[in-house]
Design a protein around this motif. Sequence first.
Motif, short mmCIF file in Angstrom:
data_model
loop_
_atom_site.label_atom_id
_atom_site.label_comp_id
_atom_site.label_asym_id
_atom_site.label_seq_id
_atom_site.Cartn_x
_atom_site.Cartn_y
_atom_site.Cartn_z
N THR A 164 -8.36 14.11 15.38
CA THR A 164 -9.78 14.41 15.22
C THR A 164 -10.08 14.72 16.63
O THR A 164 -9.59 14.62 17.55
N GLY A 165 -11.51 15.65 16.58
CA GLY A 165 -11.97 15.91 17.76
C GLY A 165 -13.20 15.06 18.18
O GLY A 165 -13.54 15.38 19.04
N THR A 166 -13.68 14.30 17.47
CA THR A 166 -14.90 13.42 17.65
C THR A 166 -14.74 12.03 17.92
O THR A 166 -13.76 11.48 17.23
N ARG A 167 -15.27 11.50 18.76
CA ARG A 167 -15.21 10.11 18.97
C ARG A 167 -15.69 9.20 17.41
O ARG A 167 -14.98 8.32 17.19
N SER A 168 -16.92 9.55 16.93
CA SER A 168 -17.05 8.87 15.57
C SER A 168 -16.06 9.10 14.42
O SER A 168 -15.62 8.19 13.88
N ALA A 169 -15.41 10.15 14.30
CA ALA A 169 -14.30 10.43 13.49
C ALA A 169 -13.27 9.23 14.08
O ALA A 169 -12.65 8.91 12.89
N LEU A 175 -12.21 23.55 31.62
CA LEU A 175 -11.88 22.81 30.42
C LEU A 175 -11.74 21.37 30.71
O LEU A 175 -12.35 20.60 30.04
N ALA A 176 -10.88 21.08 32.04
CA ALA A 176 -10.82 19.73 32.25
C ALA A 176 -12.13 19.09 32.85
O ALA A 176 -12.41 18.07 32.71
N GLY A 177 -12.83 20.01 33.47
CA GLY A 177 -14.23 19.61 34.05
C GLY A 177 -15.12 19.30 32.99
O GLY A 177 -15.84 18.30 33.09
N LEU A 178 -15.14 20.18 31.91
CA LEU A 178 -15.87 20.10 30.91
C LEU A 178 -15.59 18.42 30.01
O LEU A 178 -16.48 18.14 29.59
N LEU A 179 -14.45 18.40 29.92
CA LEU A 179 -14.01 16.93 29.40
C LEU A 179 -14.57 15.83 29.95
O LEU A 179 -14.84 15.01 29.70
N SER A 180 -14.51 16.04 31.36
CA SER A 180 -14.76 14.76 32.29
C SER A 180 -16.37 14.85 32.03
O SER A 180 -16.72 13.61 32.07
N PHE A 181 -17.16 15.68 32.01
CA PHE A 181 -18.46 15.87 31.97
C PHE A 181 -18.99 15.23 30.62
O PHE A 181 -19.90 14.38 30.39
N ARG A 182 -18.28 15.53 29.58
CA ARG A 182 -18.54 15.30 28.11
C ARG A 182 -18.06 13.49 28.08
O ARG A 182 -18.79 12.79 27.45
N ALA A 183 -17.18 13.15 28.84
CA ALA A 183 -16.90 11.72 28.82
C ALA A 183 -17.94 10.75 29.50
O ALA A 183 -18.42 9.92 29.14
N TRP A 184 -18.44 11.44 30.67
CA TRP A 184 -19.58 11.00 31.26
C TRP A 184 -20.86 10.74 30.57
O TRP A 184 -21.32 9.84 30.57
N ARG A 185 -21.01 11.71 29.66
CA ARG A 185 -22.02 11.60 28.48
C ARG A 185 -21.73 10.68 27.32
O ARG A 185 -22.72 10.73 26.55
N LEU A 214 -8.85 10.37 27.35
CA LEU A 214 -9.03 11.56 27.82
C LEU A 214 -7.82 12.54 28.04
O LEU A 214 -7.78 13.76 27.43
N ALA A 215 -6.87 11.93 28.43
CA ALA A 215 -5.64 12.65 28.55
C ALA A 215 -5.16 13.29 27.28
O ALA A 215 -4.64 14.33 27.36
N GLU A 216 -5.33 12.59 26.08
CA GLU A 216 -4.94 13.04 24.95
C GLU A 216 -5.49 14.65 24.57
O GLU A 216 -5.04 15.51 23.85
N ARG A 217 -6.76 14.68 25.26
CA ARG A 217 -7.38 15.96 24.77
C ARG A 217 -6.74 17.13 25.95
O ARG A 217 -7.11 18.23 25.33
N ARG A 218 -5.82 16.50 26.42
CA ARG A 218 -5.15 17.76 27.37
C ARG A 218 -3.71 17.75 26.93
O ARG A 218 -2.82 18.22 27.64
N GLY A 219 -3.37 17.27 25.53
CA GLY A 219 -1.96 17.33 25.09
C GLY A 219 -1.08 16.24 25.56
O GLY A 219 -0.07 16.19 25.08
N MET A 220 -1.61 15.23 26.64
CA MET A 220 -0.66 14.45 26.94
C MET A 220 -0.67 13.03 25.89
O MET A 220 -1.56 12.62 25.26
N PRO A 221 0.53 12.86 25.37
CA PRO A 221 0.53 11.68 24.52
C PRO A 221 0.36 10.33 24.55
O PRO A 221 0.23 9.98 25.77
N GLY A 222 -0.33 9.79 23.71
CA GLY A 222 -0.78 8.42 23.95
C GLY A 222 0.05 7.24 23.54
O GLY A 222 -0.40 6.26 23.72
N ARG A 223 1.15 7.75 22.85
CA ARG A 223 2.11 6.73 22.59
C ARG A 223 3.55 7.64 22.31
O ARG A 223 3.48 8.46 22.15
N PRO A 224 4.57 6.77 22.17
CA PRO A 224 5.95 7.29 21.72
C PRO A 224 5.93 7.91 20.43
O PRO A 224 5.14 7.47 19.45
#
Length: 434
Positions: free
Chosen positions: A90-95, A24-34, A42-52
């Motif tokens: 959300t799950g998409t960049r556009s959203a 899944l981590a590899g898939l996220l990296s591939f999607r980011a490349w595309r 990208l870390a947020e998609r692995r559950g890592m917080p982006g802010r306090p």
Amino acid sequence: MTVAQLTVALRAYRTGLVLAEPALAGLLSFRAWRGKEDSSRLAERRGMPGRPRPPGRLCWMHGASIGEALSLIGLVDGMVDRGFSVLMTTGTRSAAELVAGRLPAGAFHHYVPLDAPRWVARFLDHWRPEIALVAESEIWPNTVMALHGRGIPLLIVNGRMSERSFKGWSRSPRTAEALLSRVSVCLAQNQDDAERFARLGAPRVTVTGNLKYDSAPPAFDEDGFAHLRGIVGDRPLWVAASTHPGEDAMVARAHLALMADLPGLLTILVPRHPHRGGDVANESETLGLRSARRSQGDAPHGAVNLYVADTLGELGLFYRLSPLVFLGGSLVPHGGQNPIEPIRLDAAVLHGPHVENFAQVYGSLDRAGGALAIADERDLAATIGDLLRDPTRLQGMAAAGQAALRPFEGALDRTLALIEPFITQVTLSAMANP
């Protein structure tokens, strides 16, 4: 229930997602490349917080993509007014790009983690929401089980269960029941949706209506509108919005069929996915039309036949500019697009035969005369020509559309009323455990 009490399918799913984390981590990296994921977050998609986490009570709301997320904005305002901070995922960049600009103070955007157990746990450990609201039919098993295990009430709001999804879940009835029995309340859009949720095992289902009927019209830039209006002048104009592959050429050929009878005709085509703008422009040029692309800074000056509006978040601008809108995803078997926004902005609406995703609202609009169904591209061209030559009829359609939507309003108030007991419970718990 414990994991041991889950169905075989759920146990296999959970184990599989634990083992699949590296993939899944590899898939996220591939999607980011595309360009399909935001590489900086990208870390947020692995559950890592982006802010306090903000202090106090926190409500987590999730809308998978643009339509679902925007339907939640009224609820976001309501929860902020009730003293909650709101974490909107959300799950998409556009959203993400659209929603972030519409959130009030007290609410903020974060990407939702993929449904890997450790990633979901990491997300919940940090944010510790007191209540979770999920739009429509986002049923991610590990997330549902994690919320239930932590005693966090999960509410499905604006619940929608299509016949196709229902048939899919019905093939695994014990799995569907194991998940939906963990949902505290399911607030469905209509009776058909409610019955499908109940038959799959949701224990508490109520019909509240569709939140999209209560959504504010999309925002627009007033200076940009004035600029475009000055460029367009009194040219006859129509918008083809949210078009899908296969429809773009139909729109272009409809324009070609109308050029002789409507001198100066301008067609504004807004592809559902802006990255297709280049292909849409090339296709129209191949058919003999002169095109221009908004994403390239082009303007619809007098020599332009077809203006490709391949940008995000500007439908409010184009709906206000045009008296007539054709909504895509309906001349091809996609299920249609939501007609509420153009109707709210005084446009008459055309649509093809494939509108099963919004059958109720299109049925009401068609019966009232606020929208017209067209069969194919030849019918599209003929109907556009008839309507653009008859401004009085266009105005009548717009007024009929507005009237047809009024009986569907009120879902926001009904939804907030049914959430109130959970808010009270959270408040009492916070008082007991300061």
